[in-house]
Structures are given as C-alpha cells and as structure tokens.
Design an enzyme around this catalytic site. Structure first.
Site, PDB file in Angstrom:
ATOM      1  N   PRO A   1       0.513  -1.262  -0.066  1.00 20.36           N
ATOM      2  CA  PRO A   1       0.020  -0.501   0.020  1.00 20.36           C
ATOM      3  C   PRO A   1       0.371   1.439   0.347  1.00 20.36           C
ATOM      4  O   PRO A   1       0.343   1.374   0.860  1.00 20.36           O
ATOM      5  CB  PRO A   1      -0.934  -0.110   1.109  1.00 20.36           C
ATOM      6  CG  PRO A   1       0.094  -1.036   2.318  1.00 20.36           C
ATOM      7  CD  PRO A   1       0.737  -1.864   1.539  1.00 20.36           C
ATOM      8  N   CYS A   2       1.155   1.486  -1.114  1.00 21.98           N
ATOM      9  CA  CYS A   2       1.542   2.692  -1.683  1.00 21.98           C
ATOM     10  C   CYS A   2       1.522   4.144  -0.929  1.00 21.98           C
ATOM     11  O   CYS A   2       1.626   5.310  -0.368  1.00 21.98           O
ATOM     12  CB  CYS A   2       2.637   2.816  -2.858  1.00 21.98           C
ATOM     13  SG  CYS A   2       2.172   2.661  -3.915  1.00 21.98           S
ATOM     14  N   HIS A   3      -0.235   3.692  -1.346  1.00 25.78           N
ATOM     15  CA  HIS A   3      -1.131   4.657  -0.908  1.00 25.78           C
ATOM     16  C   HIS A   3      -1.179   5.283   0.569  1.00 25.78           C
ATOM     17  O   HIS A   3      -1.305   6.840   1.073  1.00 25.78           O
ATOM     18  CB  HIS A   3      -2.061   4.803  -1.615  1.00 25.78           C
ATOM     19  CG  HIS A   3      -3.784   3.793  -0.998  1.00 25.78           C
ATOM     20  ND1 HIS A   3      -2.376   2.413  -0.812  1.00 25.78           N
ATOM     21  CD2 HIS A   3      -4.379   3.476   0.093  1.00 25.78           C
ATOM     22  CE1 HIS A   3      -3.238   1.040  -0.472  1.00 25.78           C
ATOM     23  NE2 HIS A   3      -4.315   2.069   0.479  1.00 25.78           N
TER      24      HIS A   3
END
Length: 182
Positions: free
Chosen positions: A141-143
């Site tokens: 989850p780079c977001h």
C-alpha cells in the site's frame, strides 16, 4: 537463453477505474496497475524481467487474485493483507515494499517515518523513489504514504485515486492533518 517467465493477466472493474492484475503460475501477484497506465506496467515488467523475459497470457482470476481485489473494493479490506506477492526490484526497494505492508489499513505515515522504520532515516528521497517504483500498489500500500505535513502527495494512479483508497480504508485526511497541526 532461459525460458520467459509465463505470467497471467486479468482485468477487473473497480469504482475508480479498471485494474490490471498480473500473476505468475503459482498465483503470486507480480504487478498491478490501472488500465490507463498499462504502458507503464509493461515498461516495469520489461525493466524487472527483461524485454523477452516474460510472456503475458489472459486468464480469469489467476490465483484468485482478481476475486480478492474485487472483494477489497467491495469492502473486505483485510483480504489484501495475506495476498502472495513476488516482485523484482533491488534489495533496498524490496525492504521499503515490505515496510509498506506493515502500515495498517486506514493509517498513513510520512516518507521520513517510513525511512526511519527501515533503519535508514537519511534515505527519505530514496524511500520516495522506491515507493514510486512499487509494482504492486494497493496490495503493497504505497497510497498510505503522505507528505510530512499529512498532505496527499504523488501516487502513480493519481491523487484522486489515492484519496479514494484512503477514504475507502477509513482514513480521515482532515483529522490526520489536524493531528499534525496543518
């Protein structure tokens, strides 16, 4: 010359656009991106596996990944936690990507905090670059990484998708910014 890596590709509709899912024969997620960024996904695959190092064959729900991603978008947020992932990348990138998977759903951290978490507090810029090179967004989850002031910063799928994903996961951007004094 070694045999090309056989990869399976599928697509699924989401509330924020069509998603492309790439898996290997073992059902491990190799890449994921939005169809409006499919050229980037193909460049990334060529970078990691070589120009002739892989083949893409259509397959419905490879390794159950399409169904899992649909479940995530339908509200089963925990389904992505245990999905098997296999990526290329440098050892540093893989360290950053592993740390991303440790960020709980609905929580955000800054790039500098992520750098501290991997024991490289001075590598903030390198962490940002590794975050941006993540081939399996959402699942890794780079977001969930934001600016030091809590502001939403770059996301390969666009800021509006990043905002949607964070809201979907229960993150309150306003409350986060208030806690940071922004």
């Amino acid at each position: 010359m070694p045999e090309p890596l056989p990869l399976r590709i599928d697509r699924t509709d989401t509330p924020i656009g069509e998603l492309v899912i790439v898996a290997d024969r073992e059902g491990r997620l190799r890449a994921i991106d939005w169809t409006d960024h499919e050229a980037r996904l193909l460049r990334l695959l060529r970078l990691h596996y070589g120009e002739q190092g892989f083949t893409l064959e259509p397959e419905r729900n490879p390794g159950g990944l399409t169904k899992a991603m649909s479940a995530y978008f339908a509200g089963d947020l925990g389904v992505i936690t245990g999905l098997p992932v296999e990526t290329g990348g440098t050892p540093f990138q893989r360290t950053v990507w592993a740390a991303l998977r440790d960020i709980p759903c609905g929580v955000t951290v800054s790039y500098s905090e992520l750098a501290r978490r991997i024991g490289r507090p001075a590598a903030v810029r390198a962490v940002g670059l590794a975050n941006g090179a993540n081939p399996v967004g959402i699942v890794v989850p780079c977001h969930r990484v934001v600016g030091s002031n809590g502001a939403l910063t770059g996301y390969g799928g666009g800021i509006e998708r990043k905002r949607w994903l964070l809201t979907h996961e229960g993150h309150d951007e306003t409350q986060s910014r208030l806690r940071l004094g922004c």
